[in-house]
Design a protein around this motif. Structure first.
Motif, short mmCIF file in Angstrom:
data_model
loop_
_atom_site.label_atom_id
_atom_site.label_comp_id
_atom_site.label_asym_id
_atom_site.label_seq_id
_atom_site.Cartn_x
_atom_site.Cartn_y
_atom_site.Cartn_z
N GLN B 50 0.84 -1.20 0.00
CA GLN B 50 0.00 0.00 0.00
C GLN B 50 0.87 1.25 0.00
OE1 GLN B 50 -2.89 0.48 3.21
NE2 GLN B 50 -3.69 2.35 2.28
N THR B 82 -6.43 -0.53 -2.21
CA THR B 82 -6.83 0.77 -1.66
C THR B 82 -6.13 1.91 -2.41
OG1 THR B 82 -7.07 -0.28 0.48
CG2 THR B 82 -7.00 2.11 0.47
N THR B 86 -7.80 4.81 -4.67
CA THR B 86 -7.51 6.21 -4.34
C THR B 86 -7.13 6.98 -5.59
OG1 THR B 86 -6.74 5.51 -2.15
CG2 THR B 86 -6.06 7.71 -2.90
N THR B 417 -8.64 8.49 1.80
CA THR B 417 -7.93 7.32 2.30
C THR B 417 -6.96 7.69 3.41
OG1 THR B 417 -8.03 6.43 0.06
CG2 THR B 417 -6.50 5.37 1.60
N TYR B 420 -2.81 7.57 3.36
CA TYR B 420 -2.30 8.03 2.06
C TYR B 420 -1.05 8.92 2.24
CZ TYR B 420 -2.04 10.94 -2.14
OH TYR B 420 -1.60 11.59 -3.25
#
Ligand SMILES: Cc1ncc(C[n+]2csc(CCOP(=O)(O)OP(=O)(O)O)c2C)c(N)n1
Lengths: 166, 563
Positions: B50, B82, B86, B417, B420
């Motif tokens: 991520q 994710t 995003t 998110t 991030y």
């Protein structure tokens, strides 16, 4: 709700049906039927989608969102062009000897065909517009319908110009 | 040239001008990583996939180039999701190359198999599964083309493991041939004429711009148009920086936590000139009563965005790089004295805006979030990139940080998110080594990707991480205070986190600020020091982000504060 038949030409590539069906479910579009098959060009698949929408605006959304898919080559709304629309249905009806004459009559009236007979059943095949198919299904509902398979509607434009050049 | 699939991937990346890849290795990409080793291809090993995908996103947003990610099959690919979502929501160009299990193993629930195309279909602009090495060069060429052209977005390229090992005659295509996608969005000039005519008639027009201006690089045109028209302007959060904050008539961003002046102007204007934006529910408030007096002119590249949420009376479809210069020319050629026509309206909107500017109240003791961010904004130069996480601190950053240029305020707008910020800030700094990078994050968000502190330390990436520690998932807590009887259900962070020690454990310098005066005495020194640092700022728990348009309310039904 109004129904429209969209002819969607797509690249015949793996994943394209996932892209189209994924988009339809993600955007919560109402789909009456969807069918796909090869075309005159081996690299192109034609997907026929009948959408049911509340407004022109919603219809535009369906077309615009589908158009964004990279593998969608072209979309034509055949309900808004001179076109011929057909669907194929096969209906298996429980039919003993005494029902058969009646069923043959119905089949004749609808210009349908009996494509299989066994001592207990007949299978009736009919090609036509959705309204005609709905009508025969309704008439046959007086008998015991064992099962129905419908292809969903497909359409072609009238005249010399194919969808890919519209 | 004869080479294997792994070499072909890297050759193709070179041809696309890729100067860095963010990634994480694993079984099916061992061959790919072996070629990375042999070619010494620039690669950042993050602490989590991520982290890699957000880093590539931050790199892309800061530079305008395509961010590139490598990950292994199964869990590696799943960890990208994710980040891909995003990027998709905010139209960020990425190419994510994942290994898939080998061809014969596909579909057998093999070890570490996951259907990457199936999972990424709803969150990518396009995706591929490459099963034959001969397709690889074409697919990579297409992936970059699709990611960066038109409305940018993430593209996933899943490659069966055996493809990396297979030798073939490599040739990189010069051009892309896609029957359903050209990447060319030249529109119809007649639509621009209609927009000009509408502009000439309007008495109280307002310009409202979004992330499309950022991604198309048309902020100069935007600024010229606003100047020619002499009208007030506002933006979405994604558009921050396209107008310099403080520019004449710029009212700040609009929407849920946007400025009073901007929201009131939207509700009272008679023409809303919307440029490169998509009417997210965060900016419209109750959509049926959004801009009730205005005719809406929508300049937009993506036809699916026109009339999606808000009906446009006039649309100008096409790339802003095409439409805005033409619009500007036609406005300049118009005989209308726009500035004179709009003078009174401009004065009025500015006067309304002055009634309730973004504000906070100092108590002389504690560090107020607004004061902290405003101070940092003043200390940073005009090229600094600010990055945020998600929560109250994000909104305060949007309110009090003065973004001066496009691509210098990076935030997860569409997906919101948490987690991030830190990897994105790292990616931004690696994209723009000459610019300063400051991250605003919360004590909740930072925990979601704090493993990247170690990556930042490993590569000495100069990011200043400012944690607004309120011992609360602040934005959740704010809603709980306002709408759920102050029930802090699962939102208090009363544990014994020590972010200074965390920083030190990860190889970074850590500082803690607790008093307002330290904003003057200590903060400037820390920020001026070269090298990465973590600055843990203790802020009050009960502070609200205001103004606020509660869910389902009109933009003019803001809860105000500060008085
Ligand atoms: C991944 C993820 N999970 C949950 C949320 C819901 N959420 C939005 S803001 C927020 C609180 C953020 O807390 P923190 O990072 O401490 O920032 P603060 O609001 O206190 O400034 C949460 C849980 C989210 N946006 N993203």
């Amino acid at each position: 709700m109004k129904k429209y038949l969209l002819a969607v030409l797509v690249d015949n590539k793996p994943g394209v049906l996932t892209h189209v069906s994924g988009l339809i479910s993600r955007r919560a579009f109402n789909i009456e039927s969807i069918s796909a098959g090869y075309t005159e060009e081996p690299s192109v698949t034609r997907i026929n989608i009948v959408v049911s929408v509340e407004s022109e605006n919603e219809l535009d959304q369906v077309v615009n969102q589908l158009s964004k898919l990279i593998d969608v080559i072209k979309i034509v709304n055949l309900s808004k062009a001179p076109s011929i629309e057909r669907e194929l249905v096969m209906i298996k009806v429980r039919a003993t000897k005494k029902d058969r004459a009646d069923l043959v009559n119905i089949v004749d009236i609808f210009r349908a065909n009996i494509v299989d007979i066994t001592p207990e059943n007949v299978v009736i095949e009919l090609t036509g517009q959705q309204s005609k198919i709905d009508a025969i299904c309704e008439v046959l509902s007086e008998y015991e319908i064992v099962e129905i398979a419908r292809t969903g509607a497909i359409a072609l434009s009238r005249g010399p110009i194919p969808v890919k050049r519209m | 040239m004869r080479m294997n699939g792994a070499q072909a991937v890297l050759e193709s990346l070179k041809k696309e001008g890729v100067d860095i890849v963010f990634g994480y290795p694993g079984g099916v990409v061992l061959k790919l990583y072996d070629e990375v080793y042999k070619m010494n291809f620039p690669h950042i090993l993050t602490g989590h996939e991520q982290g890699a995908v957000h880093a590539a996103d931050g790199y892309a947003r800061a530079s305008g180039k395509v961010g590139v990610v490598f990950a292994t099959s199964g869990p590696g690919a799943a960890n990208l999701i994710t980040g891909i979502a995003t990027a998709n929501m905010d139209s960020v160009p990425l190419v994510c190359i994942t290994g898939q299990v080998a061809n014969p193993a596909i579909g057998k629930d093999s070890f570490q198999e996951v259907d990457v195309c199936g999972i990424t279909t709803p969150i990518t602009k396009h995706n591929y599964l490459v099963k034959d090495v001969r397709e690889l060069p074409r697919v990579i060429k297409e992936a970059f083309f699709i990611a960066r052209t038109g409305r940018p977005g993430p593209v996933s390229v899943d490659v069966a493991a055996d493809v990396f090992n297979t030798e073939f005659d490599y040739e990189y295509p010069e051009t892309v041939k896609l029957r359903g996608y050209t990447g060319d969005y030249t529109g119809d000039a007649a639509e621009i004429d209609a927009a000009v005519a509408a502009m000439e008639e309007a008495k109280k027009p307002l310009v409202f711009f979004g992330g499309g201006v950022t991604s198309s690089g048309t902020s100069e045109e935007l600024r010229a148009i606003v100047e020619r028209l002499g009208v007030p302007s506002t933006s979405t959060i994604m558009g921050l920086g396209c107008m310099a904050s403080g520019a004449k008539g710029y009212l700040g961003f609009a929407g849920m936590h946007g400025s009073y002046g901007a929201n009131m102007a939207i509700q009272s204007c008679d023409l809303l000139l919307c440029i490169g934006m998509r009417f997210s529910d965060r900016v419209t408030g109750r959509v049926a009563e959004f801009a009730p007096r205005a005719r809406i002119v929508h300049f937009e590249l993506d036809p699916a965005e026109v009339n999606k949420n808000v009906h446009a009376d006039y649309r100008v479809l096409g790339d802003l790089r095409w439409s805005l210069p033409l619009f500007k020319e036609k406005l300049l050629a118009s005989h209308t004295d726009f500035a004179a026509k709009h003078e009174e309206w401009l004065r009025h909107t500015l006067q309304v805006a002055e009634e309730h500017p973004f504000s906070y109240q100092e108590d002389g003791e504690s560090i107020k979030p607004g004061a902290l961010i405003r101070k940092i904004s003043a200390l940073m130069d005009e090229d600094t990139i600010a990055v945020t996480d998600v929560g109250q601190h994000q909104m305060w950053a949007a309110q009090f940080y003065e973004a001066r240029k496009p691509r210098q305020f990076l935030t997860s707008g569409g997906l919101g998110t948490m987690g991030y910020g830190l990897p994105a800030a790292m990616g931004a700094k690696l994209a723009c080594p000459d610019k300063k990078v400051v991250l605003f994050t919360g004590d909740g968000s930072i925990m979601m990707n704090c493993q990247e502190f170690a990556t930042i330390a490993d590569h000495d990436v100069d990011v200043k991480t400012v944690i607004l520690e309120n011992h609360l998932l602040g934005m959740v807590g704010q809603w709980q205070r306002l709408f759920y009887h102050h029930h802090y259900s699962a939102s208090e962070l009363k544990g014994k986190r020590d972010f200074v020690k965390l920083a030190e454990a990860m190889g970074l310098k850590g500082y803690r600020l607790t008093k307002q005066e330290e904003l003057e005495t200590v903060l400037p020194k820390i920020l001026a020091e070269p090298g990465p640092a973590v600055i843990d700022c203790i802020v009050p728990q009960e502070e609200n982000v205001l103004p606020m348009v509660p869910g389902g309310k009109r933009l003019d039904q803001m809860v105000l504060g500060g008085e």
